[in-house]
Design a protein around this motif. Structure first.
Motif, PDB file in Angstrom:
ATOM      1  N   GLN A  65       0.805  -1.207   0.000  1.00  0.00           N
ATOM      2  CA  GLN A  65       0.000   0.000   0.000  1.00  0.00           C
ATOM      3  C   GLN A  65       0.848   1.271   0.000  1.00  0.00           C
ATOM      4  O   GLN A  65       0.719   2.141   0.861  1.00  0.00           O
ATOM      5  N   MET A  66       1.747   1.377  -0.974  1.00  0.00           N
ATOM      6  CA  MET A  66       2.570   2.580  -1.105  1.00  0.00           C
ATOM      7  C   MET A  66       1.736   3.750  -1.615  1.00  0.00           C
ATOM      8  O   MET A  66       2.024   4.896  -1.313  1.00  0.00           O
ATOM      9  N   THR A  67       0.674   3.456  -2.378  1.00  0.00           N
ATOM     10  CA  THR A  67      -0.198   4.517  -2.895  1.00  0.00           C
ATOM     11  C   THR A  67      -1.377   4.716  -1.946  1.00  0.00           C
ATOM     12  O   THR A  67      -1.775   3.782  -1.236  1.00  0.00           O
ATOM     13  N   PRO A  68      -1.951   5.923  -1.903  1.00  0.00           N
ATOM     14  CA  PRO A  68      -3.118   6.168  -1.031  1.00  0.00           C
ATOM     15  C   PRO A  68      -4.259   5.218  -1.361  1.00  0.00           C
ATOM     16  O   PRO A  68      -4.524   4.919  -2.527  1.00  0.00           O
ATOM     17  N   ARG A  69      -4.947   4.751  -0.339  1.00  0.00           N
ATOM     18  CA  ARG A  69      -6.037   3.804  -0.531  1.00  0.00           C
ATOM     19  C   ARG A  69      -7.387   4.402  -0.136  1.00  0.00           C
ATOM     20  O   ARG A  69      -7.469   5.260   0.731  1.00  0.00           O
ATOM     21  N   LYS A  70      -8.417   3.890  -0.772  1.00  0.00           N
ATOM     22  CA  LYS A  70      -9.778   4.328  -0.487  1.00  0.00           C
ATOM     23  C   LYS A  70     -10.386   3.416   0.586  1.00  0.00           C
ATOM     24  O   LYS A  70      -9.890   2.317   0.837  1.00  0.00           O
ATOM     25  N   PRO A  71     -11.469   3.847   1.242  1.00  0.00           N
ATOM     26  CA  PRO A  71     -12.140   2.984   2.229  1.00  0.00           C
ATOM     27  C   PRO A  71     -12.898   1.850   1.541  1.00  0.00           C
ATOM     28  O   PRO A  71     -14.128   1.825   1.473  1.00  0.00           O
ATOM     29  N   VAL A  72     -12.115   0.916   0.996  1.00  0.00           N
ATOM     30  CA  VAL A  72     -12.671  -0.188   0.199  1.00  0.00           C
ATOM     31  C   VAL A  72     -12.113  -1.520   0.703  1.00  0.00           C
ATOM     32  O   VAL A  72     -10.918  -1.632   0.993  1.00  0.00           O
ATOM     33  N   ILE A  73     -12.981  -2.504   0.824  1.00  0.00           N
ATOM     34  CA  ILE A  73     -12.589  -3.875   1.155  1.00  0.00           C
ATOM     35  C   ILE A  73     -13.084  -4.774   0.024  1.00  0.00           C
ATOM     36  O   ILE A  73     -14.246  -4.690  -0.383  1.00  0.00           O
ATOM     37  N   VAL A  74     -12.188  -5.615  -0.508  1.00  0.00           N
ATOM     38  CA  VAL A  74     -12.566  -6.553  -1.566  1.00  0.00           C
ATOM     39  C   VAL A  74     -12.628  -7.961  -0.970  1.00  0.00           C
ATOM     40  O   VAL A  74     -11.699  -8.386  -0.267  1.00  0.00           O
ATOM     41  N   VAL A  75     -13.712  -8.656  -1.244  1.00  0.00           N
ATOM     42  CA  VAL A  75     -13.901 -10.013  -0.723  1.00  0.00           C
ATOM     43  C   VAL A  75     -14.168 -10.961  -1.889  1.00  0.00           C
ATOM     44  O   VAL A  75     -15.009 -10.676  -2.754  1.00  0.00           O
ATOM     45  N   HIS A  76     -13.437 -12.078  -1.890  1.00  0.00           N
ATOM     46  CA  HIS A  76     -13.667 -13.133  -2.893  1.00  0.00           C
ATOM     47  C   HIS A  76     -13.935 -14.425  -2.128  1.00  0.00           C
ATOM     48  O   HIS A  76     -12.994 -15.137  -1.742  1.00  0.00           O
ATOM     49  N   PRO A  77     -15.210 -14.735  -1.864  1.00  0.00           N
ATOM     50  CA  PRO A  77     -15.552 -15.868  -0.992  1.00  0.00           C
ATOM     51  C   PRO A  77     -15.623 -17.209  -1.714  1.00  0.00           C
ATOM     52  O   PRO A  77     -16.387 -18.090  -1.304  1.00  0.00           O
ATOM     53  N   PHE A  78     -14.838 -17.383  -2.762  1.00  0.00           N
ATOM     54  CA  PHE A  78     -14.920 -18.588  -3.580  1.00  0.00           C
ATOM     55  C   PHE A  78     -13.536 -19.221  -3.744  1.00  0.00           C
ATOM     56  O   PHE A  78     -12.514 -18.609  -3.439  1.00  0.00           O
TER      57      PHE A  78
END
Length: 560
Positions: free
Chosen positions: A182-195
């Motif tokens: 995470q060297m670049t600024p991040r947004k308030p986002v969570i990614v989920v891949h439940p498979f």
């Protein structure tokens, strides 16, 4: 082409054109990309060609093109067409595309039969990895490929991550990872891949419904994107069918609605990824996103965890984990070992900009984590190879104890890499099993010494003015008997399969154009086998000695 016609050298010598064959799944392609990017950094002038299956490489082309100069795709249905004329035409076109520029080194990272036949047909000055010659014989001439073939495909005792093995096969110099998360600024986002690719490697939809609901409620300022392929849409519908999850406005179901490139771009802006062992997890590591992987079923997290530092891995403590893909399992006992509360709690810790290891150690509850294991990935300070470091260390099974000892042995013998490690915790049962392993090591060592003796006898006999053919044959028969006895030792001591299988493959690929050269190289292989067992014996001996010291100290403390 027979193997003796090739010069077997590391691919660093390929200063012009290096071709890599990777015909397995998309996740393996990303791991190949991670290894290839390092050789490109070391040698910017090198020309890199990738040979991959069209079905998997097309969706990843946007990433593969950043590292590979040429990408040759194989259309599997056309290549394996029932129409022989079409099949031969497709094969001829593929070979012409691959060899358009003379290849200095060809590396097969696939370890499947079609890739071996293909590599046998491709012309190259040097070949690494498995290939099949014009004599229809299998060849694996380089040491790291021999190790991969003898451990990764055989059981749970391979101690190296696949990306590191790919790097070592290609010839990348191990060095510290300079790319922080995470060297670049991040947004308030969570990614989920439940498979995952199979049922045994993924939770049931209802469990993911609970996790998504809890995380979304605890982090209302974050948007949670659930991602997946079109063929995972039905499972996604089951996840989103619950009444509670329908009330959450910050969860977005994008399963089957976005391309892989869009998913990757989403990962580059996300603060956290959560999922099982899958392609998306590898993409998250490539995007330098914090990852939490739930390793279940046949997953071996030390081999396939997202590659990079500070990635969290949760796995079961069930004795049957990890199972072998061919083993039948109707209950999926390991699925219940990781409580969903642990996932939601750790997600909160990972979203903090604090020392993750310290935060986990402070908040870990034995009540919740007693049935699961918690790991963080980090690069070893000496070897710079990726390590899976357990936070809440408890005594493991025999494979868990032997794996780091094998790693120290192979790293030193094959790569001249040194690693220091803490002594593993032993139970009384584990202590007894290690004593049995040492008995097996003694047999392997003695048989290796006999192998040296008979190999040397052949060399000495051939060197005489009037060599005796009967003596040469007798010594050769003795060597055959040694190989049969080693197979018996492997059956009675399966924990020694890596060292026995590795040197079996090494002996099956002995270089040499005559009896003397082959016998000399046979001597060196048996010598290496004896050295490997000596190192392993010493490491196990020190582990057992440490166990006795701790046992005596505990006894003295109790007696007081």
């Amino acid at each position: 082409m027979a193997k003796n016609e090739l010069n077997i050298v590391p691919p660093q010598a390929a200063s012009t054109h290096l071709a890599i064959v990777q015909l397995t799944r998309a996740g393996d392609l990303v791991q190949t990309l991670q290894a290839a990017s390092e050789i490109k950094k070391e040698k910017p002038q090198i020309q890199l060609t990738l040979v991959a299956r069209k079905h998997y490489s097309d969706s990843l082309k946007f990433l593969l093109e950043t590292v590979f100069d040429n990408i040759v795709t194989i259309d599997t249905p056309k290549l394996f067409s029932s129409n022989l004329d079409n099949a031969f035409s497709e094969l001829s076109q593929t070979l012409n595309l691959i060899s358009k520029t003379p290849i200095d080194a060809l590396v097969n990272l696939s370890f499947c039969k079609p890739s071996q036949y293909l590599c046998g047909l491709i012309k190259a000055n040097h070949k690494l990895g498995p290939w099949i010659g014009s004599d229809n014989q299998d060849y694996i001439s380089d040491k790291w490929s021999q190790l991969l073939y003898s451990t990764v495909t055989q059981g749970p005792l391979n101690p190296f991550h696949l990306v590191d093995l790919f790097k070592l096969i290609i010839g990348v110099k191990t060095k510290k990872d300079s790319n922080a998360q995470q060297m670049t600024p991040r947004k308030p986002v969570i990614v989920v891949h439940p498979f995952a690719s199979t049922d045994r490697k993924r939770w049931k939809p209802h469990k993911w419904s609970e996790i998504l609901y809890s995380i979304s409620k605890n982090h209302e300022d974050h948007t949670i994107y659930v991602v997946g392929a079109p063929n995972e849409s039905q499972l996604a519908q089951e996840i989103f069918s619950g009444q509670l999850i329908k009330t959450r406005k910050n969860i977005v179901n994008s399963v089957g609605k976005t391309k892989l490139k869009d998913v990757f771009e989403r990962l580059t802006e996300a603060r956290l990824f959560i999922g099982h062992d899958s392609l998306i997890g590898h993409l998250a590591s490539l995007a330098k996103t914090k990852t939490m992987t739930l390793a279940l079923g046949s997953v071996r997290p030390w081999e396939t965890a997202p590659y990079g530092a500070n990635n969290l891995v949760l796995s079961p403590r069930a004795k049957c984990f990890p199972c072998f893909p061919t083993e039948k399992c109707a209950q999926y006992i390991c699925h219940s070992d990781i409580p969903y509360q642990v996932v939601t709690n750790f997600a909160g810790l990972m979203l903090k900009d604090k020392d993750l290891k310290l935060e986990i150690e402070k908040s870990t509850s034995p009540f919740l984590t007693g049935s699961c294991r918690i790991f963080l990935t980090e690069f070893h300070k000496k070897s710079n190879l990726i390590d899976l470091c357990e936070i809440d260390i408890k005594s493991g099974n025999t494979a868990d104890i032997l794996r780091p000892l094998y790693r120290m042995t192979w790293a030193l013998l094959l790569g001249e890499l040194e690693e220091n490690r803490e002594f593993p915790l032993l139970t009384k049962e584990a202590h007894g099993k290690l004593l049995s392993v040492m008995d097996g090591i003694k047999y392997v060592y003695e048989l290796s010494e006999f192998g040296k003796k008979y190999s040397l006898s052949i060399v000495e006999e051939v060197a005489k003015d009037s060599p005796s053919l009967s003596k040469i044959k007798a010594n050769s028969q003795k060597i055959d008997e040694i190989d049969k006895l080693l197979s018996l030792v492997k059956n009675s001591h399966p924990s020694l399969a890596p060292v026995i299988d590795y040197y079996n493959i090494a002996r099956a690929n002995l270089p040499g154009g005559n009896v003397v050269e082959i016998a000399q190289n046979s001597f060196f292989v048996y010598q290496d086998s004896a050295l490997a067992t000596s190192i392993l014996n010493e490491l196990i001996g020190k582990t057992l000695a440490e166990y006795k010291i701790n046992l005596n100290q505990n006894s003295n403390t109790v007696s007081r």
